[in-house]
Design a protein around this motif. Structure first.
Motif, PDB file in Angstrom:
ATOM      1  N   PHE A  56       4.444 -54.682  12.788  1.00 58.67           N
ATOM      2  CA  PHE A  56       4.138 -54.935  11.449  1.00 58.67           C
ATOM      3  C   PHE A  56       4.495 -54.061  10.488  1.00 58.67           C
ATOM      4  CE2 PHE A  56       1.244 -57.552  13.875  1.00 58.67           C
ATOM      5  CZ  PHE A  56       1.462 -58.721  13.706  1.00 58.67           C
ATOM      6  N   TRP A  57       5.598 -54.036   9.736  1.00 58.07           N
ATOM      7  CA  TRP A  57       5.953 -52.877   8.844  1.00 58.07           C
ATOM      8  C   TRP A  57       6.548 -53.253   7.517  1.00 58.07           C
ATOM      9  CZ3 TRP A  57       9.591 -55.113  11.768  1.00 58.07           C
ATOM     10  CH2 TRP A  57      10.964 -55.159  11.225  1.00 58.07           C
ATOM     11  N   THR A  58       6.882 -52.515   6.618  1.00 63.73           N
ATOM     12  CA  THR A  58       7.121 -52.835   5.334  1.00 63.73           C
ATOM     13  C   THR A  58       8.542 -53.620   4.936  1.00 63.73           C
ATOM     14  OG1 THR A  58       7.807 -50.609   4.698  1.00 63.73           O
ATOM     15  CG2 THR A  58       5.548 -51.169   4.004  1.00 63.73           C
ATOM     16  N   TYR A  70       4.862 -59.209   5.321  1.00 65.87           N
ATOM     17  CA  TYR A  70       3.947 -58.121   5.615  1.00 65.87           C
ATOM     18  C   TYR A  70       2.867 -58.000   5.009  1.00 65.87           C
ATOM     19  CZ  TYR A  70       2.333 -53.242   6.005  1.00 65.87           C
ATOM     20  OH  TYR A  70       1.538 -52.065   6.504  1.00 65.87           O
ATOM     21  N   SER A 100       4.178 -49.709  13.734  1.00 66.95           N
ATOM     22  CA  SER A 100       3.606 -50.686  12.397  1.00 66.95           C
ATOM     23  C   SER A 100       2.888 -49.857  11.431  1.00 66.95           C
ATOM     24  CB  SER A 100       2.615 -51.415  13.259  1.00 66.95           C
ATOM     25  OG  SER A 100       2.907 -52.272  14.016  1.00 66.95           O
TER      26      SER A 100
END
Length: 224
Positions: A56-58, A70, A100
């Protein structure tokens, strides 16, 4: 014992399927909780081992990543992770999970490992050689083997930890650490944290030795 697998993110990392397979491999005696996304960090008091697998990343709204939304971590969840790590309970960090929450740099420090955008890179998915470097419970019963996988290199370590490299990948002329252990540092009270870099997709994960590395890591971290 309770193991919490944090899963989710782009489909090119099938971590929910992998976590379910790991639960089957472990068999009875382990309470395996498989939780999607940020809610995996809720109610950690009774969790004996946290396994961050999801990515999960920007930038995950990009089309190539699946056009996903996100969700930043709330302050409550950030504190829950600090409290978990500070309690001395272990972490098993897995492949893309270290990339993440890039908008919260402390996350990588608490895990002990992070993908640093612009510095950390990866190989193509190709045949590579896994080679143990030292005797360690995680590589017990695992000799050198070939696997078709994607390897991260230039993984960044927390600045205040002693790193034990257990194995590396040989790709072309490079030798890249892929299996690490750290202990302490990061935050007062921190315990062990292991990073298993193998397992980009199901083809890599289904290699018997990759599965053995994951199961061995869990049993090692839980003293089983």
């Amino acid at each position: 014992m309770t193991i919490r697998f944090q899963v989710g993110g782009p489909l090119f990392h099938p971590v929910a399927q992998q976590a379910n397979e790991v639960a089957k491999l472990l068999g009875p005696g382990f309470d395996c909780q498989i939780v999607e996304g940020a809610p995996a960090f809720d109610n950690l008091d009774d969790v004996d081992l946290l396994v961050p697998m999801g990515l999960f990343w920007t930038g995950m709204s990009a089309e190539w990543a699946g056009s996903l939304n996100y969700e930043p971590l709330s302050e409550i969840r950030k504190q829950a992770i600090r409290d978990y790590v500070g309690s001395g309970r272990p972490l098993l960090c897995y492949h893309g999970g270290i990339a993440s929450y890039d908008d919260w740099p402390e996350y990588g420090r608490l895990l002990g490992y992070k993908w640093l955008w612009g510095v950390t890179l990866h190989t193509p998915v190709t045949v590579q050689t896994f080679r143990p470097l030292i005797s360690h419970p995680i590589v017990e019963g695992v000799d050198s083997f070939e696997v078709e996988d994607e390897t991260y290199f230039n993984v960044q370590m927390a600045p205040d930890v002693a790193v034990k490299v257990i194995a590396h990948i040989e790709y072309e002329k490079a030798k890249m650490p892929i299996l690490f252990e750290i202990e302490g540092g990061r935050i007062p009270g921190a315990g062990k944290s292991v990073y298993v870099g193998n397992g980009h997709d199901m083809r890599a994960f289904e290699h018997g030795n990759v599965q053995k590395l994951i199961v061995n890591s869990i049993k090692y971290l839980l003293n089983r």
